[in-house]
Design a protein around this motif. Sequence first.
Motif, PDB file in Angstrom:
ATOM      1  N   GLU A 131     -54.457  21.630  25.447  1.00 12.22           N
ATOM      2  CA  GLU A 131     -53.564  21.069  24.667  1.00 12.22           C
ATOM      3  C   GLU A 131     -51.895  21.560  24.792  1.00 12.22           C
ATOM      4  OE1 GLU A 131     -54.524  21.387  20.454  1.00 12.22           O
ATOM      5  OE2 GLU A 131     -52.688  20.515  19.897  1.00 12.22           O
ATOM      6  N   GLU A 132     -51.705  22.819  25.063  1.00 15.89           N
ATOM      7  CA  GLU A 132     -50.528  23.542  25.354  1.00 15.89           C
ATOM      8  C   GLU A 132     -50.068  22.737  26.520  1.00 15.89           C
ATOM      9  OE1 GLU A 132     -50.655  27.906  23.182  1.00 15.89           O
ATOM     10  OE2 GLU A 132     -51.484  27.458  25.342  1.00 15.89           O
ATOM     11  N   VAL A 133     -50.793  22.459  27.613  1.00 20.99           N
ATOM     12  CA  VAL A 133     -50.223  22.007  28.975  1.00 20.99           C
ATOM     13  C   VAL A 133     -49.751  20.777  28.614  1.00 20.99           C
ATOM     14  CG1 VAL A 133     -51.016  21.224  31.243  1.00 20.99           C
ATOM     15  CG2 VAL A 133     -51.770  23.558  30.360  1.00 20.99           C
ATOM     16  N   THR A 134     -50.339  19.953  27.853  1.00 25.83           N
ATOM     17  CA  THR A 134     -50.200  18.494  27.592  1.00 25.83           C
ATOM     18  C   THR A 134     -48.598  18.490  26.817  1.00 25.83           C
ATOM     19  OG1 THR A 134     -52.405  17.729  27.307  1.00 25.83           O
ATOM     20  CG2 THR A 134     -50.969  16.249  26.506  1.00 25.83           C
ATOM     21  N   ALA A 189     -44.977  30.057  33.613  1.00 24.34           N
ATOM     22  CA  ALA A 189     -43.697  30.225  32.973  1.00 24.34           C
ATOM     23  C   ALA A 189     -43.871  30.381  31.371  1.00 24.34           C
ATOM     24  CB  ALA A 189     -42.597  29.100  33.240  1.00 24.34           C
ATOM     25  N   ASN A 190     -44.629  29.667  30.677  1.00 26.61           N
ATOM     26  CA  ASN A 190     -44.785  29.612  29.395  1.00 26.61           C
ATOM     27  C   ASN A 190     -46.115  30.244  28.839  1.00 26.61           C
ATOM     28  OD1 ASN A 190     -42.358  27.709  28.873  1.00 26.61           O
ATOM     29  ND2 ASN A 190     -43.736  26.625  30.544  1.00 26.61           N
ATOM     30  N   ASN A 191     -46.944  30.915  29.730  1.00 23.29           N
ATOM     31  CA  ASN A 191     -47.819  31.830  29.201  1.00 23.29           C
ATOM     32  C   ASN A 191     -49.041  30.753  28.566  1.00 23.29           C
ATOM     33  OD1 ASN A 191     -48.211  34.404  29.991  1.00 23.29           O
ATOM     34  ND2 ASN A 191     -46.822  35.004  28.350  1.00 23.29           N
ATOM     35  N   LEU A 192     -49.182  29.496  28.858  1.00 27.49           N
ATOM     36  CA  LEU A 192     -50.226  28.700  28.346  1.00 27.49           C
ATOM     37  C   LEU A 192     -51.387  29.139  28.522  1.00 27.49           C
ATOM     38  CD1 LEU A 192     -48.351  25.322  29.293  1.00 27.49           C
ATOM     39  CD2 LEU A 192     -47.618  26.818  27.542  1.00 27.49           C
ATOM     40  N   ARG A 193     -52.278  28.766  27.482  1.00 21.38           N
ATOM     41  CA  ARG A 193     -53.749  28.992  27.354  1.00 21.38           C
ATOM     42  C   ARG A 193     -54.625  27.890  27.339  1.00 21.38           C
ATOM     43  NH1 ARG A 193     -51.156  33.413  25.445  1.00 21.38           N
ATOM     44  NH2 ARG A 193     -51.886  35.350  26.509  1.00 21.38           N
ATOM     45  N   VAL A 197     -56.813  28.171  20.292  1.00 22.57           N
ATOM     46  CA  VAL A 197     -56.177  27.099  19.613  1.00 22.57           C
ATOM     47  C   VAL A 197     -54.792  27.075  20.095  1.00 22.57           C
ATOM     48  CG1 VAL A 197     -55.238  26.470  17.279  1.00 22.57           C
ATOM     49  CG2 VAL A 197     -57.579  27.440  17.312  1.00 22.57           C
ATOM     50  N   ALA A 198     -54.428  25.852  20.342  1.00 25.04           N
ATOM     51  CA  ALA A 198     -52.879  25.859  20.918  1.00 25.04           C
ATOM     52  C   ALA A 198     -51.986  26.405  19.939  1.00 25.04           C
ATOM     53  CB  ALA A 198     -52.479  24.322  20.919  1.00 25.04           C
ATOM     54  N   ALA A 199     -50.815  27.317  20.574  1.00 23.83           N
ATOM     55  CA  ALA A 199     -49.815  27.890  19.738  1.00 23.83           C
ATOM     56  C   ALA A 199     -49.302  26.942  19.178  1.00 23.83           C
ATOM     57  CB  ALA A 199     -49.088  28.665  20.667  1.00 23.83           C
TER      58      ALA A 199
END
Lengths: 403, 295
Positions: free
Chosen positions: B160-163, B153-157, B199-201
Amino acid sequence: MTSGIYLDNNATTMVDAAVVEAMLPYFTEQFGNPSSMHQFGDKVGRALKKARKQVQSLLGAEHDSEIIFTSCGTESDSTAILSALKAQPERREIITTVVEHPAVLTLCEQLEKDGYTVHYLKVDNKGRLDMQAYQRLLSDKVAVVSVMWANNESGTLFPVEEMAEMARSAGVMFHTDAVQAVGKLPINLKDTSIDMLSLSGHKLHAPKGIGVLYLRRGVRFRPLLRGGHQERGRRAGTENAASIVALGKACEMAHEAMDFEKTFVKSMRDRLEQGILERVPHCFVTGDPGNRLPNTCNIAFEYIEGEAILLLLNKMGIAASSGSACTSGSLEPSHVMRAMDIPYTAAHGSVRFSFSRYNTMEEVERVIEAVPPIVEQLRKLSPYWADGGPVEEPEKAFAPTYA
Amino acid sequence: MWDYSEKVKEHFFDPRNAGAVDDANAVGDVGSLSCGDALRLTLKVDPDTETILDAGFQTFGCGSAIASSSALTEIIKGMHIDDALKVSNQDIADYLDGLPPEKMHCSVMGREALQAAVANYRGEEWSDDHEEGALICKCFAIDAVMIEETIRANNLRTVEEVTNYTKAGGGCSSCHEGIEEILTAVLAERGESFDPNAVAAEIKKPTSGLTNLQRMRRIEELLEEIRPNLQRDHGDVELIEVDGKYVYVKMTGACAGCQMAATTLGGIQQHLAEGLGEFIQVLPHEELARRAAGA
């Protein structure tokens, strides 16, 4: 010894007092490093040599140098399988079974991610393998076969000696995870074609944190841990001297008690099983009752759940274990029960009672008295149960919406 | 052995309201596929006042499933069915002085049985709308399905973003390997590969230029816009707190307790973020208590 009835010896065992006595000096007066030249090291070195002989004798190995001390059964399993792959890089397949211990299964799943092909032999509803299916999989692409000798949950034995012969005929290395079998069954490795075998000290009244990998002389080997010259360079790291001495003593005692396992331990197991089956309706023995460890019985109590049974047993001081989802820590029901296609209303209520030579017939009678009311109490709560029996067509009468 | 509270043990060893209620007029049968537990809840509802006069449970399940069934029946007896539907999983867990994270699904099952029973009473069809995956993060009880859907849903990569989005991996970090595997699989779906060095957005600070009061009012307006959609599915949302970029909401009605509320939250988040013109994160209100306790 703590009070209570301990029937969970496939999980771990009590360290025998004689074993503790044998190991204690190696913490204090015999603290030397066995690799050292001086007298402090020398005596420890001799003690390790004796222990190696004791393990060799229990396993019926041809040479004492075939015994490699490790930290546990899991390390032995990983060492064996990874060694076979490393030594034969052109072979990219592994054969194992669906009912192995996680020590082998989880490693195999990881190896699949790394690009290896793993063949998982299925079992029938008594937990038996299809030998023809096995034969068909053996080829020069297979690096190693890893099959447990005895199943930890059901106690069912696999014909590993025959399977090792078949592997040898096909030119394939054979490893067996025998942590449940060693000490409970007579083993004579020199008369078999087994190339590698794992054992774990704490399953046979030695301490936790010590294991063995049996490595047949001449089998190509690549160490997991490289470093010092310990264990002839095959397992680096300073020896766990006290525990090795303890394991040697425990192997000697297991050897002496082998007949006792086959007779008295088996008779306690059989009495418990018969007593429970007589008194509790709607329960059955899982696995292959005619071909299993003498100390293990696994009974599925239908329409109730294992963790609830264990909690109530525990309240009465009785320790057992279960294949239910909720006792595994992962929420997954036992892969062994699922592999045998046990209906889930029974698989969740499977309880394993595993004996050791330190149990008594008096304990067995107490457990036979304790179990029926516990089962009855939980069935009263069960939606599959009404008026003293299972509801008619339980799977239809109660068909919940699943998430 | 699980680390059960004394209250859990007490409700297991001495369950309240065990068995079916005689002349029940509401029955809910639910189960959890992930663990095979199942529960039947029977209620006797007063048709005039819609008050729950009696409640009984029959459970095929582990110690905490039985304890949370017992707790649920104790909590809802005497309640109006609309109030009973507001009982959350956390309420059941709190009543029992907490449940181990692996066992939270046991209280989810109780709630779902209640929803099913009320639907049965009202002559409606109830169907479950979420699936549970393997538990990945034990610190915050986040499962694989929740992580997968949030990544999509959020285009996570990155981990850290998942967290940041799910809290998974924000505790002991033992599950980072598992999260990386999920990222690898989900990214592969859209033809990308997981880059451990990505790198996390950056999460931007609020930049809407509104005063705090204006901003909160705007958030309320935006929630009003989205409310009819939720109500159409017999659910609703209530604004609990706004703290910087974090907006805490309480899902009610059919949305409550739905563990996959994450998808719904994701939709609400998108609507709010677009309406405010800034990055915000919508979190379930339980987070507020947890963060307060954790911080």
